[in-house]
Design a protein around this motif. Structure first.
Motif, PDB file in Angstrom:
ATOM      1  N   MET A   1      -7.174  -2.730  33.452  1.00  0.00           N
ATOM      2  CA  MET A   1      -6.317  -1.627  33.027  1.00  0.00           C
ATOM      3  C   MET A   1      -7.148  -0.633  32.238  1.00  0.00           C
ATOM      4  O   MET A   1      -8.274  -0.925  31.841  1.00  0.00           O
ATOM      5  CB  MET A   1      -5.136  -2.125  32.190  1.00  0.00           C
TER       6      MET A   1
ATOM      7  N   CYS B   1     -10.352  -5.052  28.652  1.00  0.00           N
ATOM      8  CA  CYS B   1      -9.991  -4.148  29.754  1.00  0.00           C
ATOM      9  C   CYS B   1     -10.517  -4.676  31.083  1.00  0.00           C
ATOM     10  O   CYS B   1      -9.836  -4.606  32.113  1.00  0.00           O
ATOM     11  CB  CYS B   1     -10.541  -2.747  29.503  1.00  0.00           C
TER      12      CYS B   1
ATOM     13  N   TYR C   1      -0.480 -12.168  28.127  1.00  0.00           N
ATOM     14  CA  TYR C   1      -1.740 -12.425  28.811  1.00  0.00           C
ATOM     15  C   TYR C   1      -2.929 -12.084  27.898  1.00  0.00           C
ATOM     16  O   TYR C   1      -3.935 -12.804  27.881  1.00  0.00           O
ATOM     17  CB  TYR C   1      -1.810 -11.615  30.100  1.00  0.00           C
TER      18      TYR C   1
ATOM     19  N   HIS D   1      -1.125  -1.749  23.993  1.00  0.00           N
ATOM     20  CA  HIS D   1      -0.652  -3.130  23.889  1.00  0.00           C
ATOM     21  C   HIS D   1      -1.224  -3.818  22.647  1.00  0.00           C
ATOM     22  O   HIS D   1      -0.507  -4.546  21.942  1.00  0.00           O
ATOM     23  CB  HIS D   1      -1.048  -3.915  25.139  1.00  0.00           C
TER      24      HIS D   1
ATOM     25  N   THR E   1       2.153  -8.682  29.791  1.00  0.00           N
ATOM     26  CA  THR E   1       0.780  -8.220  29.610  1.00  0.00           C
ATOM     27  C   THR E   1       0.258  -8.586  28.238  1.00  0.00           C
ATOM     28  O   THR E   1      -0.890  -9.035  28.084  1.00  0.00           O
ATOM     29  CB  THR E   1       0.686  -6.699  29.813  1.00  0.00           C
ATOM     30  N   ARG E   2       1.122  -8.442  27.229  1.00  0.00           N
ATOM     31  CA  ARG E   2       0.681  -8.793  25.880  1.00  0.00           C
ATOM     32  C   ARG E   2       0.524 -10.299  25.737  1.00  0.00           C
ATOM     33  O   ARG E   2      -0.392 -10.765  25.041  1.00  0.00           O
ATOM     34  CB  ARG E   2       1.675  -8.233  24.851  1.00  0.00           C
TER      35      ARG E   2
ATOM     36  N   SER F   1      -4.162   2.097  27.927  1.00  0.00           N
ATOM     37  CA  SER F   1      -3.062   1.136  28.061  1.00  0.00           C
ATOM     38  C   SER F   1      -3.328  -0.110  27.232  1.00  0.00           C
ATOM     39  O   SER F   1      -2.433  -0.622  26.534  1.00  0.00           O
ATOM     40  CB  SER F   1      -2.871   0.764  29.529  1.00  0.00           C
ATOM     41  N   ALA F   2      -4.561  -0.613  27.312  1.00  0.00           N
ATOM     42  CA  ALA F   2      -4.897  -1.809  26.535  1.00  0.00           C
ATOM     43  C   ALA F   2      -4.781  -1.538  25.043  1.00  0.00           C
ATOM     44  O   ALA F   2      -4.305  -2.391  24.279  1.00  0.00           O
ATOM     45  CB  ALA F   2      -6.306  -2.272  26.888  1.00  0.00           C
TER      46      ALA F   2
ATOM     47  N   ASP G   1       6.562  -8.986  26.340  1.00  0.00           N
ATOM     48  CA  ASP G   1       5.854  -8.317  27.432  1.00  0.00           C
ATOM     49  C   ASP G   1       4.812  -9.261  28.036  1.00  0.00           C
ATOM     50  O   ASP G   1       3.971  -9.810  27.306  1.00  0.00           O
ATOM     51  CB  ASP G   1       5.164  -7.059  26.908  1.00  0.00           C
TER      52      ASP G   1
ATOM     53  N   LEU H   1      -8.286  -7.402  32.287  1.00  0.00           N
ATOM     54  CA  LEU H   1      -6.941  -6.974  32.658  1.00  0.00           C
ATOM     55  C   LEU H   1      -6.926  -5.948  33.784  1.00  0.00           C
ATOM     56  O   LEU H   1      -5.884  -5.693  34.377  1.00  0.00           O
ATOM     57  CB  LEU H   1      -6.239  -6.371  31.436  1.00  0.00           C
TER      58      LEU H   1
END
Length: 254
Positions: free
Chosen positions: A41, A36, A19, A49, A16-17, A45-46, A14, A39
Motif C-alpha cells: 500500500m 508498506c 494485519y 492506519h 488492515t490495522r 495509507s499506511a 479494521d 502491505l
C-alpha cells in the motif's frame, strides 16, 4: 492512564490495522517503508492506519537516527484483559499467559514498554537517575554522573556495594532522553552489552515514558526484561503519582 476503549475498538475493527499489528508481532520495530512493502500500500495509507493505532496506544514509535521504528504495544489489550477477563477466567488466563510467552519467544530480542505518568519530565528524569529515588522503587541505587561516556552502575540498596548491572552512558539529554548500555559484571567475559533507552515526552500534565531495551542476547533475556520492566515501571508510576511505592514489590508477587 486508562485506555480510550472507543479508540482501541475502532483500531481493531479494521482488518488492515489488525494485519499491521500481526506484522509487528512477528517482527517488532519496523520502519514505515518495511510495513508498506509487506502491505503493498502507499505510504500515505499506511501512515493513516498507523496514526489510528498510535492514537489507541496499540503502536508506539521510537526514532533511531533518521529512522522511525514502530513497535507493538500490548498495554491497552492487557488493561482490557485485566478489566474483563482476570476476575472471572483464572484458568483461561493461565492458558493465555502461556500463549503470550510463546508469542514473545517468536519476537526478536528487543522490548518496548510505554507508560503514562501524571508527573513532569524533570521528576521522571530524577526518578530514573537519582540513587536515593531508584532505591525506593527498584531496590537498587543507579549511580553515575550521567555524562556521555561515564560509567553507571545498578548497585544493591542493602549497603553491600554489589553492582548487579554495569554499563556506560551513551546519550544523556535531561530531561528528555537517556541511553545506557547494560551488562552483568559477573557474567561471561565475552558477553555483548544490551542497550536501554528512556524517552520522556510531555503531554500537558502527563508524561509519556517509553523504555526500549534492545540487543538482548537471547529469548530468555527478552522474557526476563519483559516482566522486569513492567514491574519496575509500575512501582515508579505509583511513587510519582501517590508518593508511595506499591504495597508489595511487583517482582515478588506470585
Amino acid at each position: 492512564m486508562q485506555p480510550d476503549l472507543d479508540k482501541v475498538f475502532k483500531a481493531l475493527a479494521d482488518p488492515t490495522r489488525r494485519y499491521l499489528l500481526d506484522q509487528l508481532r512477528e517482527d517488532n520495530g519496523q520502519t514505515l517503508g518495511e510495513l508498506c512493502r509487506r502491505l503493498e500500500m502507499t505510504r500515505q495509507s499506511a501512515t493513516q492506519h498507523l496514526a489510528v493505532l498510535e492514537a489507541a496506544n496499540l503502536v508506539s514509535s521510537v526514532r533511531r537516527g533518521r529512522e522511525k521504528l514502530h513497535y507493538l504495544n500490548p498495554v491497552p489489550l492487557h488493561e482490557m484483559q485485566e478489566r474483563w477477563v482476570n476476575r472471572f477466567e483464572q484458568p483461561r488466563l493461565r492458558m493465555l499467559s502461556a500463549v503470550k510467552r510463546r508469542a514473545e519467544e517468536a519476537m526478536k530480542p528487543s522490548f518496548v514498554y510505554v507508560t503514562y505518568i501524571q508527573s513532569t519530565p524533570e521528576q521522571v528524569w530524577k526518578a530514573l537517575t537519582d540513587p536515593e529515588v531508584t532505591a525506593q522503587y527498584w531496590g537498587h541505587r543507579n549511580e553515575s554522573d550521567y555524562k556521555p561516556g561515564s560509567r553507571w552502575a545498578h548497585v544493591r540498596a542493602d549497603g553491600s556495594g554489589i553492582a548487579d548491572i554495569e554499563g556506560e552512558v551513551v546519550e544523556s539529554v535531561p530531561p528528555k532522553r537517556l541511553v545506557t548500555t547494560w551488562f552483568d559484571p559477573n557474567g561471561p567475559e565475552d558477553q555483548e552489552p544490551s542497550r536501554a533507552t528512556f524517552d520522556i515526552e510531555q503531554h500537558e500534565g502527563i508524561v509519556r515514558l517509553t523504555v526500549t531495551h534492545e540487543d538482548l542476547p537471547d529469548e530468555k533475556a527478552h522474557q526476563d526484561v519483559s516482566g522486569g520492566w513492567a514491574a519496575v515501571l509500575s512501582n515508579l508510576k505509583s511513587l510519582l503519582e501517590t508518593g508511595h511505592v506499591l504495597p508489595q514489590a511487583p517482582w515478588e508477587m506470585p
